[in-house]
Write a protein that holds these residues in place. Structure first.
Motif, PDB file in Angstrom:
ATOM      1  N   TYR A  10       0.808  -1.213   0.000  1.00  0.00           N
ATOM      2  CA  TYR A  10       0.000   0.000   0.000  1.00  0.00           C
ATOM      3  C   TYR A  10       0.849   1.275   0.000  1.00  0.00           C
ATOM      4  O   TYR A  10       0.303   2.383  -0.108  1.00  0.00           O
ATOM      5  CB  TYR A  10      -0.940   0.012   1.208  1.00  0.00           C
TER       6      TYR A  10
ATOM      7  N   LYS B 211       1.639   1.837 -10.542  1.00  0.00           N
ATOM      8  CA  LYS B 211       0.202   2.012 -10.350  1.00  0.00           C
ATOM      9  C   LYS B 211      -0.141   1.953  -8.869  1.00  0.00           C
ATOM     10  O   LYS B 211       0.448   1.177  -8.116  1.00  0.00           O
ATOM     11  CB  LYS B 211      -0.575   0.936 -11.113  1.00  0.00           C
ATOM     12  N   THR B 212      -1.103   2.779  -8.468  1.00  0.00           N
ATOM     13  CA  THR B 212      -1.589   2.766  -7.095  1.00  0.00           C
ATOM     14  C   THR B 212      -2.865   1.925  -7.024  1.00  0.00           C
ATOM     15  O   THR B 212      -3.521   1.676  -8.045  1.00  0.00           O
ATOM     16  CB  THR B 212      -1.890   4.185  -6.594  1.00  0.00           C
ATOM     17  N   ILE B 213      -3.235   1.527  -5.815  1.00  0.00           N
ATOM     18  CA  ILE B 213      -4.416   0.676  -5.660  1.00  0.00           C
ATOM     19  C   ILE B 213      -5.710   1.434  -5.953  1.00  0.00           C
ATOM     20  O   ILE B 213      -6.747   0.811  -6.187  1.00  0.00           O
ATOM     21  CB  ILE B 213      -4.479   0.065  -4.247  1.00  0.00           C
ATOM     22  N   ASP B 214      -5.643   2.782  -5.966  1.00  0.00           N
ATOM     23  CA  ASP B 214      -6.854   3.561  -6.240  1.00  0.00           C
ATOM     24  C   ASP B 214      -6.870   4.130  -7.656  1.00  0.00           C
ATOM     25  O   ASP B 214      -7.568   5.103  -7.939  1.00  0.00           O
ATOM     26  CB  ASP B 214      -7.036   4.670  -5.207  1.00  0.00           C
ATOM     27  N   GLY B 215      -6.112   3.501  -8.572  1.00  0.00           N
ATOM     28  CA  GLY B 215      -6.284   3.791  -9.985  1.00  0.00           C
ATOM     29  C   GLY B 215      -5.412   4.868 -10.578  1.00  0.00           C
ATOM     30  O   GLY B 215      -5.648   5.287 -11.723  1.00  0.00           O
TER      31      GLY B 215
ATOM     32  N   PHE C  12       0.635  10.790  -1.851  1.00  0.00           N
ATOM     33  CA  PHE C  12       0.363   9.364  -1.669  1.00  0.00           C
ATOM     34  C   PHE C  12       1.206   8.795  -0.519  1.00  0.00           C
ATOM     35  O   PHE C  12       2.205   9.400  -0.119  1.00  0.00           O
ATOM     36  CB  PHE C  12       0.668   8.608  -2.970  1.00  0.00           C
TER      37      PHE C  12
ATOM     38  N   TYR D 258       1.460  11.523 -10.588  1.00  0.00           N
ATOM     39  CA  TYR D 258       0.518  10.453 -10.918  1.00  0.00           C
ATOM     40  C   TYR D 258      -0.780  11.039 -11.461  1.00  0.00           C
ATOM     41  O   TYR D 258      -1.193  12.126 -11.068  1.00  0.00           O
ATOM     42  CB  TYR D 258       0.197   9.629  -9.666  1.00  0.00           C
TER      43      TYR D 258
ATOM     44  N   ASN E 274      -4.942   9.839 -12.928  1.00  0.00           N
ATOM     45  CA  ASN E 274      -5.963   8.815 -13.210  1.00  0.00           C
ATOM     46  C   ASN E 274      -6.782   9.183 -14.442  1.00  0.00           C
ATOM     47  O   ASN E 274      -7.861   8.635 -14.671  1.00  0.00           O
ATOM     48  CB  ASN E 274      -6.883   8.620 -12.004  1.00  0.00           C
TER      49      ASN E 274
END
Length: 259
Positions: free
Chosen positions: A126, A158-162, A188, A176, A178
């Motif tokens: 995370y 990539k992050t877990i929230d897109g 982040f 970053y 989206n």
């Protein structure tokens, strides 16, 4: 995990092989079951003078032609530093790396340190980006800063929230997006890998031509009082820029020396 290495080496021919070789070994061994992909960059940075006789690019090209690294950007056309690093990032994204680490040719990792870094990144899914602890050797190459230099060095693609890494907003830091919103990496979750775990040898700010050029480079980008070192023309050596520390409201660094 598939880790991409952005290896930058220009005007540092004397360091490149020792700096790059541990990463080549990690790539060959796939230590800890991790895959290593190396994208090397050897181009002049805009405003950073470089020796015309330096053969950093030729050394890196030889590594590539012998199959030890995966992709290179080697030419004599100056680029902004963020652009050069961004080009390597784009390649590593295209081959589906999970994260990238930035390695400059004056940094010297060991295989053991690389393995520890991989273990920490894998154990913290995370965390989007990591600071590393660098042991900064200065002046004569035996003197070092007691406190570690801890720049951003590792970023997930990539992050877990897109969100996805899209480029660099300064020399070390990634932004970053989206597709709708864009944020700097500091928005982040982050983690610092402390020096008692990994403390990487870093031959920075030495009393040589490159040290002088680094001062001029930073001053050309940010101004005289925003470089923490200055060059003494009479002594032909570096010293701490007291105006910088006064402006920042922080004391001069504590130093130690190896015997």
């Amino acid at each position: 995990m598939k880790l991409g290495v952005i290896f930058c080496g220009f005007n540092t021919a004397q360091y490149i092989s020792n700096s790059l070789q541990p990463w080549v070994q990690a790539r060959e061994k796939q230590i800890g079951g991790n895959q290593i992909v190396i994208s090397a960059v050897s181009v002049p940075f805009i405003r950073f003078p470089a020796s015309r006789t330096d053969d950093s690019g030729e050394i890196i090209r030889d590594y590539f032609l012998n199959g030890f690294i995966d992709q290179i950007t080697v030419h004599d056309n100056p680029l902004e530093e963020v652009v050069a690093r961004g080009n390597a990032l784009n390649y590593l994204k295209s081959v589906n790396c999970d994260a990238v680490i930035q390695v400059d040719s004056d940094e010297f990792y060991t295989l053991e340190q690389i393995e520890k870094i991989l273990q920490i990144v894998n154990a913290n899914p995370y965390i989007v980006w990591f600071r590393l602890s660098l042991k900064n050797y200065i002046f004569d190459g035996k003197t070092y800063l007691e406190e570690p230099f801890q720049p951003p060095r590792i970023h997930r693609i990539k992050t877990i929230d897109g969100f996805e890494a899209a480029g660099f907003w300064d020399d070390n830091s990634v932004f970053y997006t989206n597709g709708k919103n864009t944020y700097q990496d500091r928005s982040f979750p982050t983690k610092t890998i402390h020096k008692n775990i990994v403390w990487v040898k870093h031959l920075t700010w030495l009393n040589d031509e490159r040290g002088r050029d680094k001062v001029n480079y930073q001053k050309s980008r940010w101004g005289n009082d925003l470089c923490s070192y200055e060059w003494d023309d009479e002594r032909k050596e570096l010293k701490f820029n007291e105006a910088y520390y006064k402006r920042m409201g922080i004391p001069l660094p504590q130093i130690a020396k190896e015997s």
